[in-house]
Design an enzyme around this catalytic site. Structure first.
Site, PDB file in Angstrom:
ATOM      1  N   ASP A 181       0.822  -1.203   0.000  1.00  0.00           N
ATOM      2  CA  ASP A 181       0.000   0.000   0.000  1.00  0.00           C
ATOM      3  C   ASP A 181       0.862   1.262   0.000  1.00  0.00           C
ATOM      4  O   ASP A 181       2.017   1.251   0.429  1.00  0.00           O
ATOM      5  CB  ASP A 181      -0.917   0.026   1.233  1.00  0.00           C
ATOM      6  CG  ASP A 181      -2.002  -1.036   1.180  1.00  0.00           C
ATOM      7  OD1 ASP A 181      -2.229  -1.590   0.091  1.00  0.00           O
ATOM      8  OD2 ASP A 181      -2.606  -1.307   2.229  1.00  0.00           O
ATOM      9  N   TYR A 182       0.259   2.339  -0.420  1.00  0.00           N
ATOM     10  CA  TYR A 182       0.897   3.658  -0.473  1.00  0.00           C
ATOM     11  C   TYR A 182       1.581   4.018   0.846  1.00  0.00           C
ATOM     12  O   TYR A 182       2.695   4.522   0.863  1.00  0.00           O
ATOM     13  CB  TYR A 182      -0.174   4.693  -0.822  1.00  0.00           C
ATOM     14  CG  TYR A 182       0.269   6.137  -0.820  1.00  0.00           C
ATOM     15  CD1 TYR A 182       0.909   6.694  -1.930  1.00  0.00           C
ATOM     16  CD2 TYR A 182       0.019   6.955   0.277  1.00  0.00           C
ATOM     17  CE1 TYR A 182       1.292   8.030  -1.941  1.00  0.00           C
ATOM     18  CE2 TYR A 182       0.395   8.287   0.282  1.00  0.00           C
ATOM     19  CZ  TYR A 182       1.039   8.816  -0.827  1.00  0.00           C
ATOM     20  OH  TYR A 182       1.428  10.136  -0.829  1.00  0.00           O
TER      21      TYR A 182
END
Length: 300
Positions: A147-148
């Site tokens: 994820d970011y």
């Protein structure tokens, strides 16, 4: 710090590139085999797009997502016109392991692994990794997602064959991943969470390594996580559903308990697998971020 730098000003004329398939032991779907053989089509999703646009032929017959490769075929790709100016992303990455076939890097928080944005790990990889001298060398590509906001280990392939084989290892669940997270609230010392995600079977195992009292959160836990499946946001959703969301999770955290401006406390700590080309056993770790050790002290 990151910035743009010109790569070239050359105009590429639309043309067709070719690849002759070596002998195969078993038939393989073109969309699987093709990963990495052309720089402009580095992933399975990219292959799906060019196949749907009828840009690929196999032995002069238009190919589709149902096409299988047996060996000896000539694959042709029509390359569309490229922009007059291409740029490269200058963004320094920490390389933890690298050889001719693959690399494992530390992904910092606040950057996408891939996608339509220019600032992605995928676009930064060529400027951080050594070019492979192997015959099927290609633009390096991540073979899984983080994820970011997640930090930690990201596995990438540097050749067409390594990308295909690493993808297969993930599909066969032969890559062991360990994460660490900081969670909120009292937890059992260990357990597993099996709630479905997007109506799909999902399983995550956890072990509480250390817990501390917190004036704001009551209890904070350092939790070791072993995901047995790979659903999107699986660990975040599982921990939230169990009543113990990850500290800093803006999407799945409890209202009033969101930690602002310090990010998500989720770290991809280790990867363990058999190297698909050298057959070496690899166990690579990435030490916990300082913000974890500030809460719990050094973990041995």
């Amino acid at each position: 710090m990151w910035y743009l730098a010109p790569l070239s000003n050359a105009v590429t004329i639309a043309c067709t590139t070719f690849h002759i398939v070596p002998e195969q032991t078993t038939p393989i779907r073109l969309q699987e085999y093709g990963v990495g053989i052309f720089d402009s089509v580095p992933t399975k999703s990219a292959w799906k797009k060019v196949l749907n646009k009828n840009l690929v032929t196999v032995d002069d017959t238009i190919a589709s997502t149902a096409t299988f490769i047996k060996g000896g075929e000539t694959i042709s790709l029509l390359k569309p016109l490229e922009p007059k100016t291409r740029k490269k992303l200058i963004f320094e990455l920490k390389v933890i392991f690298e050889d001719e076939h693959l690399a494992i890097i530390h992904k910092p928080a606040g950057i996408l692994v891939s996608g339509n944005s220019f600032k992605t790990i995928t676009n930064a990889l060529p400027q951080n990794l050594k070019p492979s001298s192997v015959a099927d060398a290609t633009k390096p590509q991540p073979v899984h997602r983080l994820d970011y906001a997640t930090t930690g280990l990201l596995l990438t392939g540097k050749t067409g064959s390594s990308i295909r084989k690493l993808n297969q290892l993930f599909e066969d669940k032969k890559v062991q991943k360990v994460y660490y997270a900081v969670t909120i609230g009292v937890m059992s010392l260990s357990g597993k969470i099996t709630s479905k995600i997007d109506d799909k079977i999902s399983e995550s195992h956890y072990e509480v390594i250390r817990s501390v009292s917190s004036e704001k959160y009551g209890t904070l836990n350092l939790v070791k996580l072993d995901p047995k499946t790979g659903r999107r946001h699986q660990l975040r959703k599982h921990l939230s559903s169990s009543g113990n969301p990850i500290l800093g999770d803006k999407d799945y955290g409890k209202e009033g308990f969101i930690l602002m401006k310090k990010g998500l406390y989720l770290h991809a700590y280790s990867l363990e697998f058999i190297h698909p080309l050298t057959k070496e056993h690899l166990l690579i770790t990435d030490e916990l971020p300082e913000r974890f050790t500030k809460i719990f002290g050094e973990i041995k």
